[in-house]
Design a protein around this motif. Structure first.
Motif, PDB file in Angstrom:
ATOM      1  N   TRP A   1      61.527 -77.173   5.585  1.00  0.00           N
ATOM      2  CA  TRP A   1      62.054 -78.269   4.688  1.00  0.00           C
ATOM      3  C   TRP A   1      62.419 -77.821   3.355  1.00  0.00           C
TER       4      TRP A   1
ATOM      5  N   GLU B   1      65.217 -79.461   0.723  1.00  0.00           N
ATOM      6  CA  GLU B   1      65.148 -80.628  -0.165  1.00  0.00           C
ATOM      7  C   GLU B   1      66.118 -81.619   0.773  1.00  0.00           C
ATOM      8  N   ASN B   2      66.035 -82.979   0.331  1.00  0.00           N
ATOM      9  CA  ASN B   2      66.599 -84.146   0.870  1.00  0.00           C
ATOM     10  C   ASN B   2      66.613 -83.826   2.360  1.00  0.00           C
ATOM     11  N   MET B   3      67.551 -83.687   3.233  1.00  0.00           N
ATOM     12  CA  MET B   3      67.716 -83.786   4.678  1.00  0.00           C
ATOM     13  C   MET B   3      67.755 -82.177   4.996  1.00  0.00           C
ATOM     14  N   ALA B   4      67.924 -81.133   4.104  1.00  0.00           N
ATOM     15  CA  ALA B   4      68.228 -79.976   4.746  1.00  0.00           C
ATOM     16  C   ALA B   4      66.994 -78.949   5.095  1.00  0.00           C
TER      17      ALA B   4
ATOM     18  N   ASP C   1      71.342 -79.717   8.083  1.00  0.00           N
ATOM     19  CA  ASP C   1      71.491 -80.723   7.253  1.00  0.00           C
ATOM     20  C   ASP C   1      72.321 -81.811   7.758  1.00  0.00           C
TER      21      ASP C   1
ATOM     22  N   GLU D   1      76.410 -86.526   3.852  1.00  0.00           N
ATOM     23  CA  GLU D   1      76.303 -87.400   2.831  1.00  0.00           C
ATOM     24  C   GLU D   1      75.846 -88.788   2.818  1.00  0.00           C
TER      25      GLU D   1
ATOM     26  N   GLY E   1      71.942 -88.967   3.195  1.00  0.00           N
ATOM     27  CA  GLY E   1      71.215 -88.309   2.448  1.00  0.00           C
ATOM     28  C   GLY E   1      71.005 -86.935   2.431  1.00  0.00           C
ATOM     29  N   GLY E   2      72.051 -86.359   3.182  1.00  0.00           N
ATOM     30  CA  GLY E   2      72.266 -84.743   3.234  1.00  0.00           C
ATOM     31  C   GLY E   2      73.364 -84.355   2.172  1.00  0.00           C
ATOM     32  N   GLU E   3      73.618 -83.142   2.229  1.00  0.00           N
ATOM     33  CA  GLU E   3      74.562 -82.385   1.400  1.00  0.00           C
ATOM     34  C   GLU E   3      75.608 -81.544   2.245  1.00  0.00           C
ATOM     35  N   ASN E   4      75.413 -81.911   3.625  1.00  0.00           N
ATOM     36  CA  ASN E   4      76.349 -81.406   4.592  1.00  0.00           C
ATOM     37  C   ASN E   4      76.533 -79.782   4.225  1.00  0.00           C
ATOM     38  N   ARG E   5      75.261 -79.208   4.200  1.00  0.00           N
ATOM     39  CA  ARG E   5      75.283 -77.695   3.968  1.00  0.00           C
ATOM     40  C   ARG E   5      75.175 -76.988   5.425  1.00  0.00           C
TER      41      ARG E   5
END
Length: 140
Positions: free
Chosen positions: A10, A12-15, A28, A31, A34-38
């Motif tokens: 893990w 951070e957040n959903m990544a 990931d 958005e 809760g993710g950042e689409n990484r």
């Protein structure tokens, strides 16, 4: 019996960071959850696993048959349920070959051998969901 293992960490957040065969992959969420689409989401990677497994088989078999193609793509479409847990109910594989005067019988045989004998991903998925396929040949 051979064992394989992956570990995700893990971030951070959903990544999450995954290491697969010495290669790093970031997973990931979008958005809006809760993710950042990484990186990609897990379920599309299931489609990728099927495409990669059968694609590698077909390329290997065609090389043994001495069939040269100018291009080869594998598309996998999956139908997801609307309700949770969202899961695939069907996958459809499209094998797209490009070339001139391609031997259709050998191409069909290579695809059939992958689907019915060699691709472990399709063998596993076939036990749980419907799998269909088609072959498209594009003449150069």
């Amino acid at each position: 019996m051979a064992k394989q293992q992956v570990k995700i960490n893990w971030l951070e957040n959903m990544a999450f960071s995954a290491e697969v065969n010495g290669h790093k992959i970031i997973l990931d969420a979008t958005e809006n959850v809760g993710g950042e689409n990484r990186g990609p989401r897990p379920k599309p990677l299931m489609l990728t696993a099927l495409a990669g497994c059968t694609g590698m088989d077909v390329v290997s078999i065609l090389k043994k048959m001495r069939v040269d193609v100018d291009g080869f793509n594998v598309y996998v479409e999956g139908d997801l349920t609307e309700e949770h847990p969202k899961q695939f109910t069907q996958m459809h594989v499209i094998y797209e070959f490009k070339g001139k005067n391609l031997p259709v019988e050998k191409i069909q045989k290579a695809v059939t051998l992958s689907e019915e004998r060699y691709c472990g991903v399709s063998a596993m998925y076939r036990k749980a969901i419907g799998l269909t396929s088609e072959i498209r040949i594009i003449e150069n």
